[in-house]
Scaffold this motif. Structure first.
Motif, mmCIF file in Angstrom:
data_model
loop_
_atom_site.group_PDB
_atom_site.id
_atom_site.type_symbol
_atom_site.label_atom_id
_atom_site.label_comp_id
_atom_site.label_asym_id
_atom_site.label_seq_id
_atom_site.Cartn_x
_atom_site.Cartn_y
_atom_site.Cartn_z
ATOM 1 N N TYR A 1 0.846 -1.186 0.000
ATOM 2 C CA TYR A 1 0.000 0.000 0.000
ATOM 3 C C TYR A 1 0.880 1.235 0.000
ATOM 4 O O TYR A 1 2.098 1.156 0.220
ATOM 5 N N ARG A 2 0.267 2.371 -0.228
ATOM 6 C CA ARG A 2 1.022 3.618 -0.344
ATOM 7 C C ARG A 2 1.684 3.972 0.993
ATOM 8 O O ARG A 2 1.177 3.644 2.068
ATOM 9 N N THR A 3 2.807 4.670 0.904
ATOM 10 C CA THR A 3 3.580 4.994 2.106
ATOM 11 C C THR A 3 3.756 6.495 2.301
ATOM 12 O O THR A 3 4.583 6.911 3.121
ATOM 13 N N ASP A 4 3.007 7.306 1.562
ATOM 14 C CA ASP A 4 3.137 8.744 1.794
ATOM 15 C C ASP A 4 2.662 9.071 3.209
ATOM 16 O O ASP A 4 1.783 8.418 3.759
ATOM 17 N N GLY A 5 3.290 10.074 3.788
ATOM 18 C CA GLY A 5 3.029 10.401 5.180
ATOM 19 C C GLY A 5 3.769 9.488 6.138
ATOM 20 O O GLY A 5 3.429 9.415 7.324
ATOM 21 N N PHE A 6 4.798 8.795 5.632
ATOM 22 C CA PHE A 6 5.562 7.846 6.441
ATOM 23 C C PHE A 6 6.033 8.498 7.733
ATOM 24 O O PHE A 6 6.720 9.509 7.729
ATOM 25 N N ASP A 7 5.644 7.902 8.854
ATOM 26 C CA ASP A 7 6.001 8.415 10.173
ATOM 27 C C ASP A 7 6.966 7.440 10.828
ATOM 28 O O ASP A 7 6.584 6.349 11.230
ATOM 29 N N LEU A 8 8.222 7.842 10.925
ATOM 30 C CA LEU A 8 9.249 6.974 11.488
ATOM 31 C C LEU A 8 9.087 6.813 12.995
ATOM 32 O O LEU A 8 9.429 5.770 13.562
ATOM 33 N N GLY A 9 8.539 7.823 13.656
ATOM 34 C CA GLY A 9 8.418 7.760 15.104
ATOM 35 C C GLY A 9 9.785 7.598 15.747
ATOM 36 O O GLY A 9 10.743 8.273 15.385
ATOM 37 N N ALA A 10 9.892 6.664 16.684
ATOM 38 C CA ALA A 10 11.162 6.422 17.373
ATOM 39 C C ALA A 10 11.995 5.341 16.688
ATOM 40 O O ALA A 10 13.021 4.922 17.222
ATOM 41 N N ALA A 11 11.577 4.904 15.506
ATOM 42 C CA ALA A 11 12.273 3.817 14.811
ATOM 43 C C ALA A 11 13.593 4.291 14.219
ATOM 44 O O ALA A 11 13.827 5.486 14.020
ATOM 45 N N ASN A 12 14.443 3.327 13.904
ATOM 46 C CA ASN A 12 15.735 3.631 13.299
ATOM 47 C C ASN A 12 15.534 4.096 11.857
ATOM 48 O O ASN A 12 14.749 3.496 11.117
ATOM 49 N N PRO A 13 16.225 5.137 11.421
ATOM 50 C CA PRO A 13 16.050 5.628 10.051
ATOM 51 C C PRO A 13 16.609 4.702 8.978
ATOM 52 O O PRO A 13 16.306 4.876 7.800
ATOM 53 N N GLU A 14 17.411 3.702 9.372
ATOM 54 C CA GLU A 14 17.977 2.787 8.381
ATOM 55 C C GLU A 14 16.998 1.647 8.101
ATOM 56 O O GLU A 14 16.545 0.960 9.024
ATOM 57 N N PRO A 15 16.670 1.394 6.830
ATOM 58 C CA PRO A 15 15.660 0.385 6.472
ATOM 59 C C PRO A 15 15.990 -1.036 6.901
ATOM 60 O O PRO A 15 15.096 -1.874 6.975
ATOM 61 N N ARG A 16 17.260 -1.330 7.183
ATOM 62 C CA ARG A 16 17.621 -2.704 7.539
ATOM 63 C C ARG A 16 17.178 -3.085 8.952
ATOM 64 O O ARG A 16 17.216 -4.260 9.316
ATOM 65 N N PHE A 17 16.751 -2.122 9.754
ATOM 66 C CA PHE A 17 16.335 -2.414 11.122
ATOM 67 C C PHE A 17 14.859 -2.818 11.170
ATOM 68 O O PHE A 17 14.030 -2.283 10.440
ATOM 69 N N HIS A 18 14.549 -3.738 12.076
ATOM 70 C CA HIS A 18 13.161 -4.175 12.230
ATOM 71 C C HIS A 18 12.247 -3.018 12.622
ATOM 72 O O HIS A 18 11.088 -2.963 12.196
ATOM 73 N N SER A 19 12.732 -2.114 13.444
ATOM 74 C CA SER A 19 11.888 -0.991 13.859
ATOM 75 C C SER A 19 11.473 -0.154 12.656
ATOM 76 O O SER A 19 10.335 0.328 12.580
ATOM 77 N N HIS A 20 12.384 0.008 11.705
ATOM 78 C CA HIS A 20 12.074 0.765 10.486
ATOM 79 C C HIS A 20 11.034 0.021 9.646
ATOM 80 O O HIS A 20 10.073 0.619 9.145
ATOM 81 N N ARG A 21 11.228 -1.273 9.492
ATOM 82 C CA ARG A 21 10.277 -2.076 8.714
ATOM 83 C C ARG A 21 8.875 -1.994 9.308
ATOM 84 O O ARG A 21 7.877 -1.906 8.589
ATOM 85 N N ASP A 22 8.806 -2.045 10.643
ATOM 86 C CA ASP A 22 7.496 -1.999 11.294
ATOM 87 C C ASP A 22 6.840 -0.631 11.155
ATOM 88 O O ASP A 22 5.611 -0.525 11.040
ATOM 89 N N ALA A 23 7.651 0.423 11.166
ATOM 90 C CA ALA A 23 7.096 1.763 10.947
ATOM 91 C C ALA A 23 6.504 1.860 9.543
ATOM 92 O O ALA A 23 5.441 2.473 9.337
ATOM 93 N N LEU A 24 7.174 1.244 8.584
ATOM 94 C CA LEU A 24 6.683 1.253 7.208
ATOM 95 C C LEU A 24 5.375 0.462 7.094
ATOM 96 O O LEU A 24 4.404 0.919 6.474
ATOM 97 N N THR A 25 5.342 -0.717 7.701
ATOM 98 C CA THR A 25 4.116 -1.524 7.693
ATOM 99 C C THR A 25 2.969 -0.773 8.349
ATOM 100 O O THR A 25 1.834 -0.780 7.854
ATOM 101 N N SER A 26 3.253 -0.107 9.458
ATOM 102 C CA SER A 26 2.212 0.641 10.163
ATOM 103 C C SER A 26 1.674 1.780 9.305
ATOM 104 O O SER A 26 0.462 2.045 9.292
#
Length: 439
Positions: free
Chosen positions: A114-139
């Motif tokens: 699904y579309r990811t505009d408005g992506f909110d990283l929150g407290a997640a790591n800015p690097e895509p290889r981290f699980h926190s980043h992946r979960d922010a994207l899924t959310s």
């Protein structure tokens, strides 16, 4: 018709909820517990990602669908939950971790991105290889789907987060969410009592060896450090959960949406001097949280300790939507337990394991409120625990006269279950992309 959302984490212990264990901080999950029902006796079909997730998709045990370990593909020809929701007129959505080979689209999920505009990283790591980043994207994808939803047809959406599963490329194994580190001072993190009380002398030799080498060669400092990182990840997971529920509330959808929250398996967190997961039958791995928010359903109990299998997750999602649970969904549904005022008289749950990243010690097992029995069928070894006298599973009673009657009974039950469910007769499809577990 109700909308249905399945929210899953990866490797979350059954007590890793703030309202259950105050060393965690999960206010949004706590609120979901308050609104719904918490099942405390759910036993995962297998304490490994792919096999457990295969059960969610099919309502069967892993060996019945040929997903015995990571690296085995779930056959698209199998009956699956998306197919049933599709037949009922639902839009089916799958976002996040899959881990079953091929893709959710092969299993007839209609929307898998699904579309990811408005992506909110929150407290997640800015690097895509981290699980926190992946979960922010899924959310973000899930939030955008809900924002765009206009109610033309009901939806079934699976939102699957990676956290708190370890796999961080920096400072392993668990990612530390820096923004929340101060909430969980390492010096104050708890150490499981079995870390001190179990010398593993009554356990299979491979467990003793494992506890002394590799990732399980731990100190108190390492256990506390893991606990800090683990809790920080779950706090961030909880933020993501809060955003999803808030979106449902803002759109006036919450009262017509079923939410089931669960995880695939737990984590040892230093219990029994062991770390992470693997070929281990302990409650830290197999007992998993299930929280069900089902508007309109009346529950006689808000905390339900009944022993049930995670294979029932599939049927529960269908049942809560008002869809008849098909015969293919052998795990049944948890909804009948809502109407019981006490646990059923007969409680027997089976579980299994095939191969982990640190050893081939396949077992089939069973649990009742009184006993846990494990049979390592390639090595002809056994474990059996009296859960009434030994809830922390410290002393293996295999070979002792006081456990012999229970051992014989449960061995017969386990072997019968294995036989009638086909054992390892189901063909295995190897994942040509993920080479782990390739035979």
């Amino acid at each position: 018709m109700k909308n249905v959302i399945m929210i899953t984490t990866d490797q979350q212990k059954v007590d890793a909820i703030g309202c259950v264990n105050s060393s965690y901080h999960t206010p949004n999950l706590d609120k979901l517990v308050e609104r719904g029902v918490r099942f405390t006796g759910v036993i995962s079909t297998s304490a490994q990602c792919s096999p457990s997730r295969a059960s969610w998709m099919t309502g069967k045990f892993p060996h019945q669908v040929g997903v015995n370990n990571i690296g085995h593909v779930l056959d698209p020809q199998e009956w699956g939950i998306a197919k049933e929701f599709n037949r009922a007129g639902y839009e089916t959505v799958y976002l996040g971790k899959w881990h079953l080979g091929l893709s959710p689209a092969h299993h007839e999920f209609q929307i898998t991105d699904y579309r990811t505009d408005g992506f909110d990283l929150g407290a997640a790591n800015p690097e895509p290889r981290f699980h926190s980043h992946r979960d922010a994207l899924t959310s973000t994808k899930a939030l955008n789907y809900l924002e765009d939803y206009e109610g033309d047809k009901p939806f079934f959406m699976a939102v699957n987060w990676y956290m708190p599963h370890p796999n961080t490329p920096v400072d392993p194994p668990f990612e530390l969410i820096q923004q929340y580190a101060a909430q969980f001072p390492k010096s104050e993190m708890p150490i499981p009592s079995s870390y001190y009380e179990d010398d593993l002398s009554t356990k299979p030799e491979f467990q003793q060896i494992r506890s002394q080498q590799g990732e399980s060669a731990m100190t108190e400092d390492i256990v506390r450090r893991d606990a800090q990182h683990y809790r920080s990840m779950l706090k961030l997971m909880d933020d993501n959960l809060g955003r999803l529920v808030s979106k449902l509330e803002a759109k006036g959808m919450l009262e017509n949406t079923v939410i089931l929250f669960t995880t695939d398996h737990g984590d040892m967190q230093g219990a029994h001097q062991l770390r992470l997961k693997g070929v281990l039958p302990y409650k830290e791995l197999y007992n998993v949280p299930v929280i069900l928010y089902a508007p309109g359903e009346q529950a006689a109990r808000t905390v339900i300790p009944d022993l049930v299998s995670s294979a029932a997750v599939t049927g529960t999602l269908l049942d809560a939507a008002g869809i008849q649970v098909p015969v293919e969904c052998e795990g049944g549904s948890l909804l009948p337990h809502l109407r019981l005022t006490e646990p059923p008289e007969e409680q027997l749950v089976f579980f299994e394991h095939y191969k982990a990243y640190w050893g081939y010690h396949p077992f089939r097992a069973a649990q009742t409120p009184e006993w846990k029995y494990v049979y390592y069928y390639e090595e002809d070894m056994e474990e059996i625990y009296n859960l009434q006298n030994d809830p922390d599973e410290l002393v293996n009673l295999a070979g002792r006269p006081e456990a012999e009657t229970a051992r014989q009974s449960l061995r017969g039950a386990v072997d019968h279950w294995w036989d009638i469910t086909g054992g390892l007769s189901h063909p295995v499809i190897q994942d040509n992309v993920n080479k782990w577990g390739k035979e």
